[in-house]
Design a protein around this motif. Sequence first.
Motif, mmCIF file in Angstrom:
data_model
loop_
_atom_site.group_PDB
_atom_site.id
_atom_site.type_symbol
_atom_site.label_atom_id
_atom_site.label_comp_id
_atom_site.label_asym_id
_atom_site.label_seq_id
_atom_site.Cartn_x
_atom_site.Cartn_y
_atom_site.Cartn_z
ATOM 1 N N LEU A 88 -5.185 -2.096 -8.149
ATOM 2 C CA LEU A 88 -5.648 -3.307 -7.470
ATOM 3 C C LEU A 88 -6.049 -4.362 -8.492
ATOM 4 N N THR A 89 -6.775 -3.960 -9.522
ATOM 5 C CA THR A 89 -7.187 -4.907 -10.571
ATOM 6 C C THR A 89 -5.964 -5.519 -11.247
ATOM 7 N N ASP A 90 -4.952 -4.687 -11.526
ATOM 8 C CA ASP A 90 -3.733 -5.188 -12.160
ATOM 9 C C ASP A 90 -3.027 -6.203 -11.260
ATOM 10 N N ARG A 91 -2.985 -5.917 -9.953
ATOM 11 C CA ARG A 91 -2.317 -6.834 -9.017
ATOM 12 C C ARG A 91 -3.069 -8.159 -8.935
ATOM 13 N N VAL A 92 -4.387 -8.074 -8.882
ATOM 14 C CA VAL A 92 -5.193 -9.299 -8.805
ATOM 15 C C VAL A 92 -5.054 -10.111 -10.088
ATOM 16 N N THR A 93 -5.056 -9.426 -11.225
ATOM 17 C CA THR A 93 -4.885 -10.108 -12.515
ATOM 18 C C THR A 93 -3.555 -10.845 -12.555
ATOM 19 N N GLU A 94 -2.492 -10.189 -12.065
ATOM 20 C CA GLU A 94 -1.177 -10.809 -12.041
ATOM 21 C C GLU A 94 -1.145 -11.997 -11.077
ATOM 22 N N GLN A 95 -1.843 -11.877 -9.940
ATOM 23 C CA GLN A 95 -1.908 -12.992 -8.997
ATOM 24 C C GLN A 95 -2.582 -14.204 -9.631
ATOM 25 N N LEU A 96 -3.677 -13.967 -10.329
ATOM 26 C CA LEU A 96 -4.399 -15.070 -10.969
ATOM 27 C C LEU A 96 -3.567 -15.667 -12.103
ATOM 28 N N ARG A 97 -2.880 -14.805 -12.854
ATOM 29 C CA ARG A 97 -2.018 -15.302 -13.930
ATOM 30 C C ARG A 97 -0.882 -16.155 -13.358
ATOM 31 N N SER A 98 -0.347 -15.736 -12.217
ATOM 32 C CA SER A 98 0.722 -16.505 -11.567
ATOM 33 C C SER A 98 0.218 -17.880 -11.133
ATOM 34 N N SER B 35 -14.995 -18.141 -3.401
ATOM 35 C CA SER B 35 -13.756 -18.637 -2.812
ATOM 36 C C SER B 35 -12.586 -17.709 -3.104
ATOM 37 N N LEU B 36 -12.483 -17.239 -4.343
ATOM 38 C CA LEU B 36 -11.369 -16.366 -4.719
ATOM 39 C C LEU B 36 -11.486 -14.996 -4.048
ATOM 40 N N CYS B 37 -12.700 -14.462 -3.975
ATOM 41 C CA CYS B 37 -12.881 -13.171 -3.310
ATOM 42 C C CYS B 37 -12.452 -13.260 -1.846
ATOM 43 N N GLU B 38 -12.786 -14.376 -1.205
ATOM 44 C CA GLU B 38 -12.420 -14.551 0.196
ATOM 45 C C GLU B 38 -10.912 -14.705 0.367
ATOM 46 N N ILE C 85 -10.883 -9.447 -1.794
ATOM 47 C CA ILE C 85 -11.268 -8.444 -2.784
ATOM 48 C C ILE C 85 -12.766 -8.519 -3.041
ATOM 49 N N SER C 86 -13.292 -7.486 -3.711
ATOM 50 C CA SER C 86 -14.707 -7.459 -4.049
ATOM 51 C C SER C 86 -14.972 -8.277 -5.307
ATOM 52 N N ARG C 87 -16.231 -8.611 -5.520
ATOM 53 C CA ARG C 87 -16.598 -9.345 -6.737
ATOM 54 C C ARG C 87 -16.348 -8.486 -7.980
ATOM 55 N N ASN C 88 -16.549 -7.185 -7.869
ATOM 56 C CA ASN C 88 -16.315 -6.311 -9.025
ATOM 57 C C ASN C 88 -14.855 -6.350 -9.462
ATOM 58 N N THR C 89 -13.939 -6.321 -8.484
ATOM 59 C CA THR C 89 -12.515 -6.381 -8.810
ATOM 60 C C THR C 89 -12.169 -7.722 -9.449
ATOM 61 N N LEU C 90 -12.695 -8.801 -8.864
ATOM 62 C CA LEU C 90 -12.413 -10.125 -9.410
ATOM 63 C C LEU C 90 -12.961 -10.257 -10.825
ATOM 64 N N ARG C 91 -14.160 -9.766 -11.040
ATOM 65 C CA ARG C 91 -14.768 -9.894 -12.361
ATOM 66 C C ARG C 91 -14.005 -9.099 -13.416
ATOM 67 N N GLU C 92 -13.428 -7.958 -13.024
ATOM 68 C CA GLU C 92 -12.615 -7.194 -13.963
ATOM 69 C C GLU C 92 -11.333 -7.959 -14.299
ATOM 70 N N ALA C 93 -10.739 -8.593 -13.289
ATOM 71 C CA ALA C 93 -9.552 -9.422 -13.533
ATOM 72 C C ALA C 93 -9.918 -10.604 -14.429
ATOM 73 N N PHE C 94 -11.071 -11.215 -14.172
ATOM 74 C CA PHE C 94 -11.551 -12.298 -15.031
ATOM 75 C C PHE C 94 -11.686 -11.814 -16.469
#
Length: 220
Positions: A10-20, A37-40, A44-53
């Motif tokens: 999930l983290t990898d997918r979110v990271t790729e989405q943000l990179r895109s 805004s991004l979590c909504e 996704i959870s804030r933890n997942t987003l923060r790991e992607a960040f």
Amino acid sequence: MTRSTETQNLTDRVTEQLRSKLIDGAWEPGQKLSEASLCESLSISRNTLREAFRLLTKEGLLVHEPNKGVSVAEPSIASIIDIYRVRRMLECQALAKAYPLHPAQARMRQAVVLALQLRDQDNWPGVGTANMAFHQAIVELADSERLNAMFSHLLAELRLAFGLLRDPHFLHAPYVDMNLQILKLFEDGRPAEAAKALDDYLVHSERIILAAYARRLGGK
């Protein structure tokens, strides 16, 4: 599949989405990103987003400042020069040494056709995104997943450099026809000439970006 593996996927997918989003020019250099805004929007959870960040910050695409949050990175002059040095090495070699009728050739043509259509619609940010796809397809000619992944990261940083100009029409208009010329040379079985045209193109593009950066610094 274990829970830890699912979390990593999930983290990898979110990271790729943000990179895109960065490659597509959705965010400008220096723009602050809203966790809520991004979590909504990504569900996704804030933890997942923060790991992607964290991963994108490690790549130099985002910047985290204590008590200020996360914002989009602004490329330095040194990083812009390095981006273009890598582009000339990767893209020109991939184009010069590609075998005829490589599947990526069709993706190059699709990107050029799309850019021409978007130019007619006066959609210059869209032209910029089609341009990114064209150059990604050139690297795909090398048949290396490692190079493809590295170049995807580089394209995101490159799009941030483009964002410094804040004038997508001026930035992308000259390169639609240049991409078409490079494509025609390659399709005509003249890869060495296509690679030389691409090298000239990249030198020109680098000068435009560095000049824009200098003006930006001068305006501060």
